[in-house]
Design a protein around this motif. Structure first.
Motif, PDB file in Angstrom:
ATOM      1  N   LYS A 129       3.296  -3.042   0.131  1.00 51.06           N
ATOM      2  CA  LYS A 129       3.034  -2.466  -1.010  1.00 51.06           C
ATOM      3  C   LYS A 129       2.746  -0.476  -0.642  1.00 51.06           C
ATOM      4  N   TYR A 130       3.717   0.527  -0.904  1.00 46.18           N
ATOM      5  CA  TYR A 130       3.521   1.434  -1.143  1.00 46.18           C
ATOM      6  C   TYR A 130       2.953   2.445  -1.618  1.00 46.18           C
ATOM      7  N   ALA A 131       2.665   3.505  -1.369  1.00 48.64           N
ATOM      8  CA  ALA A 131       1.965   4.971  -2.069  1.00 48.64           C
ATOM      9  C   ALA A 131       3.601   5.411  -3.212  1.00 48.64           C
ATOM     10  N   ASP A 132       3.049   5.380  -4.197  1.00 50.09           N
ATOM     11  CA  ASP A 132       4.495   5.784  -5.189  1.00 50.09           C
ATOM     12  C   ASP A 132       5.121   7.396  -4.281  1.00 50.09           C
ATOM     13  N   SER A 133       3.973   7.962  -3.698  1.00 48.22           N
ATOM     14  CA  SER A 133       4.630   9.023  -2.996  1.00 48.22           C
ATOM     15  C   SER A 133       5.871   8.764  -1.823  1.00 48.22           C
ATOM     16  N   VAL A 134       6.091   7.890  -1.307  1.00 48.91           N
ATOM     17  CA  VAL A 134       6.695   6.848  -0.012  1.00 48.91           C
ATOM     18  C   VAL A 134       7.763   5.607  -0.581  1.00 48.91           C
ATOM     19  N   LYS A 135       7.477   5.792  -1.502  1.00 51.58           N
ATOM     20  CA  LYS A 135       8.655   4.400  -2.042  1.00 51.58           C
ATOM     21  C   LYS A 135       9.479   5.160  -1.575  1.00 51.58           C
ATOM     22  N   GLY A 136      10.551   3.769  -1.151  1.00 47.17           N
ATOM     23  CA  GLY A 136      11.766   4.191  -1.091  1.00 47.17           C
ATOM     24  C   GLY A 136      12.358   4.518   0.097  1.00 47.17           C
ATOM     25  N   ARG A 137      11.073   5.678   0.774  1.00 52.15           N
ATOM     26  CA  ARG A 137      11.887   6.309   2.331  1.00 52.15           C
ATOM     27  C   ARG A 137      10.648   6.088   2.982  1.00 52.15           C
ATOM     28  N   PHE A 138       9.667   5.042   3.064  1.00 56.84           N
ATOM     29  CA  PHE A 138       8.976   4.171   3.572  1.00 56.84           C
ATOM     30  C   PHE A 138       9.314   2.961   3.895  1.00 56.84           C
ATOM     31  N   THR A 139       9.417   2.041   4.964  1.00 58.80           N
ATOM     32  CA  THR A 139       9.045   0.567   5.285  1.00 58.80           C
ATOM     33  C   THR A 139       8.640   0.392   6.433  1.00 58.80           C
ATOM     34  N   ILE A 140       7.641  -0.452   5.910  1.00 63.75           N
ATOM     35  CA  ILE A 140       6.410  -0.881   6.744  1.00 63.75           C
ATOM     36  C   ILE A 140       6.893  -2.222   7.522  1.00 63.75           C
ATOM     37  N   SER A 141       7.281  -2.949   8.017  1.00 65.16           N
ATOM     38  CA  SER A 141       7.177  -3.798   8.761  1.00 65.16           C
ATOM     39  C   SER A 141       6.085  -4.257  10.584  1.00 65.16           C
TER      40      SER A 141
END
Length: 121
Positions: free
Chosen positions: A58-70
């Protein structure tokens, strides 16, 4: 669960950083993991979360497409790959853990110390 975050630093806009958060002490087996951030003068906000299995994120809208959690459960470590960084991403980033999926995004039980990320324009 004790959490230790690392990987922050100074980067130019458009650059990348990878944050790491290692768990120690009691095992984090079954725990969801997350990242939050707090900019100067602002409240701490949710950034990203991942389930124990790694299948749900799950991502905040402000970081979607730029941040990746793993995560790498063999190393008890979660990562936040941050690309295309913007000056507004400047903040202290905190990692978090909780056995409950909803809680890790709103009020996690365990917090790590913060790591500073500064993005220059």
């Amino acid at each position: 669960v004790q959490l230790q975050a690392s990987g922050g630093g100074l980067v130019q806009a458009g650059g990348s950083l990878r944050l790491s958060c290692a768990a120690s002490g009691r095992t984090d087996r079954g725990y969801a993991r997350g990242w939050f951030r707090q900019a100067p003068g602002k409240e701490r906000e949710f950034v990203a979360a991942v389930t124990w299995s790694g299948t749900n994120t799950k991502y905040a809208d402000s970081v979607k497409g730029r941040f990746t959690i793993s995560r790498d459960n063999a190393k008890n470590t979660v990562y936040l790959q941050m690309n295309s960084l913007k000056p507004e991403d400047t903040a202290v980033y905190y990692c978090a853990a909780d056995p409950r999926w909803v809680a890790v995004m709103s009020g996690p039980r365990s917090w790590g110390q913060g790591t500073q990320v500064t993005v220059s324009s």
